[in-house]
Structure formats: structure tokens, C-alpha cells
Scaffold this active site. Sequence first.
Site, PDB file in Angstrom:
ATOM      1  N   GLY A  31       0.816  -1.217   0.000  1.00 20.49           N
ATOM      2  CA  GLY A  31       0.000   0.000   0.000  1.00 20.49           C
ATOM      3  C   GLY A  31       0.842   1.255   0.000  1.00 20.49           C
ATOM      4  CG  LEU A  33      -1.076   1.720  -3.863  1.00 24.52           C
ATOM      5  CD1 LEU A  33      -2.252   1.362  -4.776  1.00 24.52           C
ATOM      6  CD2 LEU A  33      -0.048   0.597  -3.863  1.00 24.52           C
ATOM      7  CG  HIS A  34       5.188   5.052  -4.602  1.00 24.66           C
ATOM      8  ND1 HIS A  34       5.757   4.361  -5.653  1.00 24.66           N
ATOM      9  CD2 HIS A  34       5.609   4.421  -3.481  1.00 24.66           C
ATOM     10  CE1 HIS A  34       6.516   3.388  -5.194  1.00 24.66           C
ATOM     11  NE2 HIS A  34       6.429   3.377  -3.870  1.00 24.66           N
ATOM     12  N   GLY A  36       5.619   4.470  -8.607  1.00 25.79           N
ATOM     13  CA  GLY A  36       6.293   3.190  -8.848  1.00 25.79           C
ATOM     14  C   GLY A  36       5.269   2.058  -8.907  1.00 25.79           C
ATOM     15  CG  HIS A  37       3.083   0.884  -5.471  1.00 29.37           C
ATOM     16  ND1 HIS A  37       3.278   1.831  -4.505  1.00 29.37           N
ATOM     17  CD2 HIS A  37       3.657  -0.253  -5.005  1.00 29.37           C
ATOM     18  CE1 HIS A  37       3.912   1.294  -3.483  1.00 29.37           C
ATOM     19  NE2 HIS A  37       4.169   0.035  -3.752  1.00 29.37           N
ATOM     20  CE  LYS A 149      13.362   2.163  -3.481  1.00 19.55           C
ATOM     21  NZ  LYS A 149      13.038   1.176  -2.474  1.00 19.55           N
ATOM     22  CD  GLN A 153      10.424  -7.534  -2.416  1.00 20.03           C
ATOM     23  OE1 GLN A 153      10.266  -7.434  -1.212  1.00 20.03           O
ATOM     24  NE2 GLN A 153       9.735  -6.787  -3.287  1.00 20.03           N
ATOM     25  CB  SER A 186       5.731   3.384   0.809  1.00 20.77           C
ATOM     26  OG  SER A 186       5.151   2.740  -0.306  1.00 20.77           O
TER      27      SER A 186
HETATM   28  O1  PAF Z   1       7.925  -4.958  -2.065  1.00 20.32           O
HETATM   29  C1  PAF Z   1       6.970  -4.969  -1.260  1.00 20.32           C
HETATM   30  O2  PAF Z   1       6.158  -4.048  -1.220  1.00 20.32           O
HETATM   31  C2  PAF Z   1       6.804  -6.149  -0.311  1.00 20.32           C
HETATM   32  O3  PAF Z   1       8.043  -6.632   0.114  1.00 20.32           O
HETATM   33  C3  PAF Z   1       5.942  -7.280  -0.885  1.00 20.32           C
HETATM   34  C4  PAF Z   1       6.575  -7.904  -2.115  1.00 20.32           C
HETATM   35  C5  PAF Z   1       4.562  -6.741  -1.248  1.00 20.32           C
HETATM   36  C6  PAF Z   1       5.758  -8.389   0.155  1.00 20.32           C
HETATM   37  O4  PAF Z   1       5.145  -7.923   1.308  1.00 20.32           O
END
Ligand code: PAF
Length: 279
Positions: A31, A33-34, A36-37, A149, A153, A186
Site C-alpha cells: 500500500g 501507493l505511488h 512506482g506502483h 527498485k 527481493q 513509500s
Molecule cells: O515490495 C513490497 O512491497 C513487499 O516486500 C511485498 C513484495 C509486497 C511483500 O510484502
Amino acid sequence: MELIRSVRSMQEAALTVKRSARRIALVPTMGALHEGHVALIRAAQNRGAAVVVSIYVNPAQFAPHEDFKQYPRDLDGDLAVCRREGVDVVFAPTDEEMYATDASTWVTESLIAKRLEGERRPHFFRGVCTVVSKLFLICQPDVAVFGQKDYQQWKVIQRMVRDLNFPVEIIAVPTVREPDGLACSSRNRYLDPLERAQATVLYKALLVARDLFNQGEFNAHRLASAMIRAIELAPSARLDYAEVADGETLMPRSEVRRGDVALVAAYIGKTRLIDNLVL
Ligand code: PAF
């Protein structure tokens, strides 16, 4: 747009979409959200799939001293962004829906997740791999979209998907930046105006490394030192790490090659930010 709060309803909705022979693209988010999202959502839509955005601040990826409690939460604002972008479903579960109080099953990746973020934040990748696995089982996506970014991950999730045979294609979207180069995050909301101005130092350090690399400097130690010097120019910045690593395994390099990645993490005031650039 449908807002779904329970795991069971989400699984049923996913089955209904599948029965209509439509593909599902999942955008997992926490959440706040910006832009990038928004880029992730648009990449999902470009696949012609039904787009599910999950909004869940996952407690399992925060250590007790980290910012779980303060992490920005703005469901109404997020829903407005998703509606405007034409998202099909928002899945926003509660903690009770996501984790049994005595949950004792976790997903870990044990190579790529070990260093850098994993070293500083030992809870982090176990929490991410577990929640992403759960989101895959709940939302049944064919495609899932992540931001470059969070480079490490992305690579950890790619490896997890390969190793556990999740039938999910992982797409990574290039980092969206503010006009001055700061990567959208965020956590940028935590910065006061002075810190916000100095936060560009992360990207500047990466550009220094990229320029030196393009001029023929392939020594990883010298590239890291140049990034560290650049970060130290900002009085509000405290370096966490600056490194050039293998672009796939995130292992350290001595001689850097094209496709390796420069990564930085630094505190700006109390806010920890990360950024990266593929060389
Ligand atoms: O990148 C994120 O926002 C979080 O690490 C994710 C992938 C939603 C998992 O909670």
C-alpha cells in the site's frame, strides 16, 4: 473494482476468473501507493490479464525494532489510485486472515537472501518469501509484477519461484524516479524537506559508479569506495552499504562485469532507503 478482504473470497474470485479462461496478473504491494506502483499496475495491464493488487503490510518481514507500526497506511487513497488505474480486484486482507496466531510454516531462500538486505534485516526475506508464496496460493496469478527498485527481493523471488515450481511468470519493472532521481518509495513519506533534498545522494552515488564503470574502472572495491565518498557528502546520510555484486546471485565481485549491479543502502536521518543500478 472489487475489494476483497478474506482469503476464501479471494480464492473463489480467482477460480471464477480462471474458469472464464482469463489470466490473472498480481501486483503485490504494502500500500501507500505511488508512481512506482502505478508502473507495476500498468505493466500488469499490458499483459491483458485481470489485475489483482494486493495491499497488505506484512508483519512477518519487519523486525521488532523496525517501522511496522509507523509504515504508511492509506487504504482509501490506495483504492482511489486502483480505481483510477482500472484495477479489477484489490485484495486487502487483515492480519487475522493472513496468519494464524500460531503460524509455524515459513518459506526461506538460502543463497541470494543471505547478504546485503538479508544480513542487515534477518527477518526480511523469510517474511517476503512466505507472504509472496501465500499470495500466489490465494490469488492464483499467472503473472506477478515486482519493482527493480527492490532488486535483491526480485532476484530472491525469481529463485523461489524456480526452486518451488510456482507456475507464475515474474516480471520486473524498472525503477520509477522523481525528477531529481530519488527512487519512488513509500518510505520517502518519512523524509522532512531537508532530508528529502539530501536523499538524492543514493542515486548520485550510483551514477558515480556507473560513470566510472563506463570509463573502464572494473575494480569493485574502487567503485564501492567512490559510492561511499559520494554518500558521505550529504550531512544527513549515514551509509549502511555500497557494493557492486553479481546481478543474479548478488555475490560480491572483485572484477565487475556488465550486468552486475551497484547497490546502496543509507539512512537519511532516521529513514533507511535503498537503491540500485545495473551497470
Ligand atoms: O515490495 C513490497 O512491497 C513487499 O516486500 C511485498 C513484495 C509486497 C511483500 O510484502
